[in-house]
Design a protein around this motif. Structure first.
Motif, mmCIF file in Angstrom:
data_model
loop_
_atom_site.group_PDB
_atom_site.id
_atom_site.type_symbol
_atom_site.label_atom_id
_atom_site.label_comp_id
_atom_site.label_asym_id
_atom_site.label_seq_id
_atom_site.Cartn_x
_atom_site.Cartn_y
_atom_site.Cartn_z
ATOM 1 N N ALA A 96 0.990 -1.230 -0.048
ATOM 2 C CA ALA A 96 -0.040 0.029 0.075
ATOM 3 C C ALA A 96 1.008 1.359 -0.081
ATOM 4 O O ALA A 96 2.084 1.170 0.287
ATOM 5 N N HIS A 97 0.289 2.610 -0.336
ATOM 6 C CA HIS A 97 0.940 3.793 -0.097
ATOM 7 C C HIS A 97 0.562 3.837 1.404
ATOM 8 O O HIS A 97 -0.489 3.878 1.748
ATOM 9 N N VAL A 98 1.655 4.571 1.987
ATOM 10 C CA VAL A 98 1.619 4.635 3.598
ATOM 11 C C VAL A 98 1.853 6.179 3.903
ATOM 12 O O VAL A 98 2.964 6.695 3.198
ATOM 13 N N VAL A 99 0.947 6.681 4.527
ATOM 14 C CA VAL A 99 0.915 8.152 5.074
ATOM 15 C C VAL A 99 1.185 8.090 6.648
ATOM 16 O O VAL A 99 0.285 7.561 7.196
ATOM 17 N N GLY A 100 2.006 8.732 6.931
ATOM 18 C CA GLY A 100 2.440 8.549 8.561
ATOM 19 C C GLY A 100 2.467 9.969 9.047
ATOM 20 O O GLY A 100 3.503 10.646 8.787
ATOM 21 N N HIS A 101 1.637 10.363 10.083
ATOM 22 C CA HIS A 101 1.867 11.482 10.773
ATOM 23 C C HIS A 101 2.637 11.517 12.294
ATOM 24 O O HIS A 101 2.078 10.332 12.886
#
Length: 285
Positions: A96-101
């Motif tokens: 998956a494309h992963v976005v982390g804040h």
């Protein structure tokens, strides 16, 4: 305000609140502390509209997921990686494309280092890295003792964290009028307050990111985007430049009039940059 987690799954013996929205290539959004998937509520619709399937969940010990009764249960950055892997299996996702804040960015870094074949792309937003946390103000607070802090009177606790959370946003009055109470409710009360200190603050330990700091260049095997609020008081912009330098080929965007809670301050800019990055199709797969 409505949460965007709509279902529950048992992952490694714990109940995790999660949600899937839209259709298309999978994008997984990882929140930080002291937050939940609620922070993505204004970003998710933009990704869905652009043709992506958005996967969100509340970390173990956070939001609407299970708050373990035993403080010894590990909910650190490292321990959340198997929860992420369990959610990917539940969703049937090989990659998956992963976005982390924030802390989610620390989880994403570890996931990308140890399972690079599962990462299609990586976006880090005001993410913890190296030994960038806890902040000096948080260290001061922790010095009082977590057990003492967990037993503060509710009104005192809420007043303290109301001010603390306001600091996370640049547009503080807008944040206070729209979302602050939801954030506060999740970290207050007989369950939320104790859980905040036992399962979030107790794990503000940079060992989880320092352990992989020397390997960050390996993330350049996939497209990496770094988004950062120019006015972030918790993870100051110097860390963005250091992270950018450590990951060859990464792209860095500094966002004006934006604090640590970038998705609260500048949802339009974050949504636009995410969609542009994903639509560029610069994956190696």
């Amino acid at each position: 305000m409505p949460h965007i987690v709509t279902d529950h799954a048992i992952i490694r013996g714990s109940r995790i609140a999660h949600g899937v929205h839209g259709s298309g290539e999978p994008v997984v959004l990882l929140h930080g502390t002291p937050a939940s998937s609620f922070i993505w509520r204004n970003i998710m619709p933009r990704l869905v509209e652009a043709g992506y399937r958005v996967h969100v969940f509340d970390l173990l010990g956070y939001g609407l997921s299970e708050r373990p009764w035993d403080p010894a249960i590990d909910t650190s950055i490292s321990a959340q990686v198997p929860i992420l892997e369990g959610m990917l299996a539940h969703w049937g996702l090989d990659s998956a494309h992963v976005v982390g804040h924030d802390f989610g960015g620390g989880i994403a870094q570890r996931f990308g280092i140890f399972s690079p074949e599962r990462l299609r792309s990586l976006t880090l937003i005001d993410a913890v890295s190296f030994d960038s946390y806890p902040s000096p103000r948080t260290r001061e607070q922790m010095a009082a003792g977590l057990d003492t802090l967990s037993k503060r009177p509710d009104a005192e606790h809420r007043a303290h964290f109301s001010a603390w959370l306001r600091d996370a946003a640049h547009h503080r009055e807008h944040f206070a009028s729209e979302a602050l109470d939801t954030y506060l409710d999740l970290i207050s009360g007989p369950v939320g307050q104790a859980s905040l200190f036992q399962h979030q603050v107790a794990h503000y330990d940079p060992k989880h990111t320092l352990e992989i700091a020397s390997r960050l260049a390996e993330l350049s095997a996939v497209p990496v985007q770094i988004l950062w609020g120019e006015n972030d008081p918790w993870q100051v912009v110097d860390w963005a430049h250091r992270l950018h330098a450590a990951i060859p080929g990464s792209v860095l965007h500094l966002i004006p009039e934006c604090g640590h809670f970038a998705m609260e301050d500048q949802p339009d800019a974050i949504g636009r940059l995410l969609v542009h990055f994903l639509e560029a199709g610069v994956t190696f797969q």
